[in-house]
Design a protein around this motif. Structure first.
Motif, short mmCIF file in Angstrom:
data_model
loop_
_atom_site.label_atom_id
_atom_site.label_comp_id
_atom_site.label_asym_id
_atom_site.label_seq_id
_atom_site.Cartn_x
_atom_site.Cartn_y
_atom_site.Cartn_z
N GLN A 153 0.54 -1.18 0.33
CA GLN A 153 0.14 0.05 -0.01
C GLN A 153 0.97 1.28 0.19
O GLN A 153 0.39 2.43 -0.80
N GLN A 226 -1.19 4.51 10.19
CA GLN A 226 -2.45 3.26 9.36
C GLN A 226 -3.62 4.34 8.71
O GLN A 226 -3.97 4.03 7.79
N ALA A 227 -3.49 6.02 10.03
CA ALA A 227 -4.86 6.74 9.28
C ALA A 227 -4.28 7.36 7.57
O ALA A 227 -4.99 7.72 7.15
N THR A 228 -2.82 6.43 7.28
CA THR A 228 -2.81 7.84 6.04
C THR A 228 -3.37 7.02 4.98
O THR A 228 -3.30 6.93 3.71
N TYR A 229 -3.55 5.57 5.17
CA TYR A 229 -4.11 4.32 4.22
C TYR A 229 -5.11 5.54 3.21
O TYR A 229 -5.66 5.26 2.44
N SER A 230 -5.78 5.82 4.88
CA SER A 230 -7.40 6.46 3.68
C SER A 230 -7.08 8.48 2.73
O SER A 230 -7.97 8.69 1.67
N GLN A 231 -5.41 8.10 3.55
CA GLN A 231 -5.80 10.10 2.05
C GLN A 231 -4.72 8.63 0.96
O GLN A 231 -4.38 9.60 -0.47
N LYS A 234 -6.81 9.95 -2.64
CA LYS A 234 -5.87 10.82 -2.73
C LYS A 234 -4.73 11.74 -3.70
O LYS A 234 -4.29 12.65 -4.49
#
Length: 260
Positions: A153, A226-231, A234
């Motif tokens: 990812q 882990q929160a970076t995955y959602s970005q 973009k």
């Protein structure tokens, strides 16, 4: 296109500029790992992932983030010299006089530059993982349960952000048709997009502009979270848009330019 790419492969293989750029990608991760191992063993300095980014073999996948400025400057310089010398030496006239399409010529140069950059990114990442594993062990990344999935990812996003940034110096070289001018503008672009977006972040109403630059994401995003995955979508979209827009602008001006 195939003939052009074959010719470019021969040129690049004999190019000192490429070997110097790739050489930096070998030396720098080895130097970083040795220096941090030395400071750790001699002075007891402990590495912290939040500030040092790469602290063991597992986090070596983030070496592109840690060394973003070096990588971008090195390959921006390679692009400017590699393409600029065609205008400087007048060899571009020989290619175009054979009836080669300018758009095809541009794309061939862009592809070679991005391929060399990709090779450099893979090289520096692989060496970082190896060197930091030898110095500090492979270890793990806090909060990451499936490391293989994490690599699949994160690494493509880091690579695309790098390629998106490098596509701009390619366009600038075709626009200016000058090695020195494109080199200056490329360095100003890289340094500017590294620091100017930080100013936008402090101005109410302009915060969204910080998300318009590939280099800002590359240098200031914590890819160990882990929160970076959602970005990721973009960042991927921005990288592709940057490549397309910069290339379209570069091609358009190159098509209209007078080659002397």
């Amino acid at each position: 296109m195939f003939n052009l790419l074959t010719a470019e492969k021969i040129k690049v293989w004999k190019s000192r500029k490429m070997w110097v750029s790739l050489g930096l990608m070998v030396v720098l991760p080895l130097f970083y790992s040795w220096n941090e191992w030395y400071m750790h063993t001699k002075y007891g300095n402990e590495l912290n992932q939040a500030t040092d980014t790469v602290i063991n073999g597992a986090t070596g996948i983030l070496m592109v983030e840690k060394m973003a400025a070096w990588i971008l400057l090195a390959f921006a310089a390679f692009a400017c010299f590699y393409i600029g010398e065609e205008f400087q030496n007048g060899t571009i006239r020989n290619t175009l006089s054979l009836g080669r399409n300018r758009m095809t010529y541009y794309v061939s140069k862009l592809l070679v530059t991005l391929l060399i950059t990709t090779l450099g990114v893979v090289l520096i990442t692989g060496l970082a993982m190896l060197a930091y594993t030898l110095a500090f062990g492979f270890g793990e990344i806090e909060g990451i349960q499936n490391y293989g999935n994490y690599v699949l990812q994160v690494f493509p996003v880091l690579l695309l952000l790098t390629l998106g940034t490098i596509s701009v110096p390619v366009a600038l070289t075709f626009i200016t048709r000058s090695t020195s001018v494109s080199l200056l503008l490329s360095f100003l672009y890289i340094m500017g997009t590294a620091f100017v977006p930080g100013v936008f972040a402090k101005i109410k109403g302009l915060e969204f502009l910080t998300e318009w630059f590939t280099e800002t994401w590359l240098m200031y995003t914590d890819f160990a979270q882990q929160a970076t995955y959602s970005q990721a979508p973009k960042m991927i979209l921005l990288s592709l848009v940057t490549i397309v827009v910069s290339s379209a602008l570069g091609m358009f001006i190159f098509q209209k330019s007078d080659i002397k």
